[in-house]
Write a protein that holds these residues in place. Structure first.
Motif, PDB file in Angstrom:
ATOM      1  N   THR A 108       0.866  -1.180   0.000  1.00 27.58           N
ATOM      2  CA  THR A 108       0.000   0.000   0.000  1.00 27.58           C
ATOM      3  C   THR A 108       0.905   1.233   0.000  1.00 27.58           C
ATOM      4  O   THR A 108       2.125   1.126   0.202  1.00 27.58           O
ATOM      5  CB  THR A 108      -0.900   0.021   1.253  1.00 27.58           C
ATOM      6  OG1 THR A 108      -0.064   0.114   2.409  1.00 27.58           O
ATOM      7  CG2 THR A 108      -1.799  -1.197   1.317  1.00 27.58           C
ATOM      8  N   ALA A 109       0.323   2.396  -0.168  1.00 29.37           N
ATOM      9  CA  ALA A 109       1.106   3.635  -0.176  1.00 29.37           C
ATOM     10  C   ALA A 109       1.850   3.838   1.140  1.00 29.37           C
ATOM     11  O   ALA A 109       2.986   4.307   1.149  1.00 29.37           O
ATOM     12  CB  ALA A 109       0.206   4.823  -0.463  1.00 29.37           C
ATOM     13  N   ASN A 110       1.224   3.458   2.260  1.00 27.16           N
ATOM     14  CA  ASN A 110       1.890   3.645   3.553  1.00 27.16           C
ATOM     15  C   ASN A 110       3.116   2.754   3.717  1.00 27.16           C
ATOM     16  O   ASN A 110       3.937   2.999   4.596  1.00 27.16           O
ATOM     17  CB  ASN A 110       0.906   3.425   4.702  1.00 27.16           C
ATOM     18  CG  ASN A 110      -0.052   4.587   4.856  1.00 27.16           C
ATOM     19  OD1 ASN A 110       0.152   5.652   4.313  1.00 27.16           O
ATOM     20  ND2 ASN A 110      -1.126   4.367   5.598  1.00 27.16           N
ATOM     21  N   VAL A 111       3.259   1.745   2.873  1.00 30.06           N
ATOM     22  CA  VAL A 111       4.432   0.883   2.901  1.00 30.06           C
ATOM     23  C   VAL A 111       5.417   1.279   1.799  1.00 30.06           C
ATOM     24  O   VAL A 111       6.630   1.287   1.999  1.00 30.06           O
ATOM     25  CB  VAL A 111       4.027  -0.609   2.748  1.00 30.06           C
ATOM     26  CG1 VAL A 111       5.245  -1.498   2.607  1.00 30.06           C
ATOM     27  CG2 VAL A 111       3.172  -1.045   3.921  1.00 30.06           C
ATOM     28  N   ALA A 112       4.897   1.659   0.610  1.00 39.24           N
ATOM     29  CA  ALA A 112       5.746   1.901  -0.560  1.00 39.24           C
ATOM     30  C   ALA A 112       6.270   3.329  -0.666  1.00 39.24           C
ATOM     31  O   ALA A 112       7.350   3.540  -1.225  1.00 39.24           O
ATOM     32  CB  ALA A 112       4.966   1.560  -1.833  1.00 39.24           C
ATOM     33  N   CYS A 113       5.564   4.307  -0.161  1.00 43.77           N
ATOM     34  CA  CYS A 113       5.879   5.715  -0.430  1.00 43.77           C
ATOM     35  C   CYS A 113       6.546   6.411   0.754  1.00 43.77           C
ATOM     36  O   CYS A 113       6.038   6.377   1.877  1.00 43.77           O
ATOM     37  CB  CYS A 113       4.606   6.480  -0.786  1.00 43.77           C
ATOM     38  SG  CYS A 113       3.752   5.829  -2.225  1.00 43.77           S
ATOM     39  N   CYS A 114       7.634   7.083   0.480  1.00 45.58           N
ATOM     40  CA  CYS A 114       8.315   7.865   1.517  1.00 45.58           C
ATOM     41  C   CYS A 114       7.396   8.944   2.080  1.00 45.58           C
ATOM     42  O   CYS A 114       7.423   9.222   3.276  1.00 45.58           O
ATOM     43  CB  CYS A 114       9.575   8.506   0.938  1.00 45.58           C
ATOM     44  SG  CYS A 114      10.822   7.309   0.419  1.00 45.58           S
ATOM     45  N   ALA A 115       6.578   9.543   1.223  1.00 47.98           N
ATOM     46  CA  ALA A 115       5.669  10.604   1.663  1.00 47.98           C
ATOM     47  C   ALA A 115       4.685  10.115   2.716  1.00 47.98           C
ATOM     48  O   ALA A 115       4.158  10.906   3.494  1.00 47.98           O
ATOM     49  CB  ALA A 115       4.912  11.171   0.466  1.00 47.98           C
ATOM     50  N   CYS A 116       4.457   8.804   2.747  1.00 48.62           N
ATOM     51  CA  CYS A 116       3.526   8.213   3.708  1.00 48.62           C
ATOM     52  C   CYS A 116       4.279   7.488   4.821  1.00 48.62           C
ATOM     53  O   CYS A 116       3.735   6.598   5.479  1.00 48.62           O
ATOM     54  CB  CYS A 116       2.584   7.243   2.994  1.00 48.62           C
ATOM     55  SG  CYS A 116       1.588   7.982   1.695  1.00 48.62           S
ATOM     56  N   ASP A 117       5.527   7.835   5.022  1.00 48.93           N
ATOM     57  CA  ASP A 117       6.395   7.199   6.019  1.00 48.93           C
ATOM     58  C   ASP A 117       6.694   5.744   5.682  1.00 48.93           C
ATOM     59  O   ASP A 117       6.968   4.933   6.568  1.00 48.93           O
ATOM     60  CB  ASP A 117       5.825   7.315   7.439  1.00 48.93           C
ATOM     61  CG  ASP A 117       5.807   8.757   7.916  1.00 48.93           C
ATOM     62  OD1 ASP A 117       6.708   9.522   7.514  1.00 48.93           O
ATOM     63  OD2 ASP A 117       4.876   9.119   8.661  1.00 48.93           O
TER      64      ASP A 117
END
Length: 170
Positions: A108-117
């Motif tokens: 998910t974005a919260n795992v893949a994206c730096c912007a989401c930590d």
């Protein structure tokens, strides 16, 4: 302190020459070149001394810059398509609202994206000036022949006799 140390090894050099050697041979820290946080960098007496020798030329170096985080995988987007990538999630409260939904490639974005930590944290970059002279950087070839021996005159146990008078009554 370091200037005096270097000057003591090169007493015929001027104060300007010593200063130039210290500034030019300092290990750059922070932003490339002189900055307000680290000045010229870490003073290196060894490199300043080598700089003052005629056989030494500093090669300009730039401190490497790494983003502290890399999206993982690079180019990730959610299951709704490429328009919903890490850049989209970085806007507003998208990470909070949708970051645990719309999984793609098992993330998910919260795992893949730096912007989401999420993403992958990069290690610290280290850099030092390079020198054109050849220095021996090999490890010692001989090991110490004997282990250190403990001193024999140090106490090995607590006193065996208790004081007969309390220190508070003295």
């Amino acid at each position: 302190g370091v200037a005096a140390l270097v000057w003591s090894a090169y007493p015929t050099k001027t104060a300007s020459e010593i200063r130039q050697a210290l500034e030019a041979s300092a290990q750059d820290l922070g932003s490339a070149g002189r900055d307000n946080t680290f000045g010229h960098g870490l003073v290196r007496a060894d490199l300043a001394a080598t700089y003052l020798d005629s056989s030494f030329t500093l090669s300009p170096t730039v401190a490497p810059t790494l983003d502290p985080c890399t999206d993982n995988p690079v180019g990730w987007h959610d299951s709704d398509g490429p328009d919903y990538n890490c850049e989209w999630y970085s806007q507003g409260s998208n990470c909070d609202q949708y970051g645990d939904s719309y999984e793609n490639d098992g993330k998910t974005a919260n795992v893949a994206c730096c912007a989401c930590d999420g993403g992958t944290m990069n290690g610290p970059a280290t850099s030092s000036p390079s020198e054109s002279s050849t220095a021996d950087t090999s490890a010692p070839t001989v090991s110490p022949s004997a282990s250190p021996v403990a001193a024999t005159d140090s106490p090995s146990a607590l006193p065996s006799v208790s004081p007969t008078v309390s220190p508070s009554k003295l």
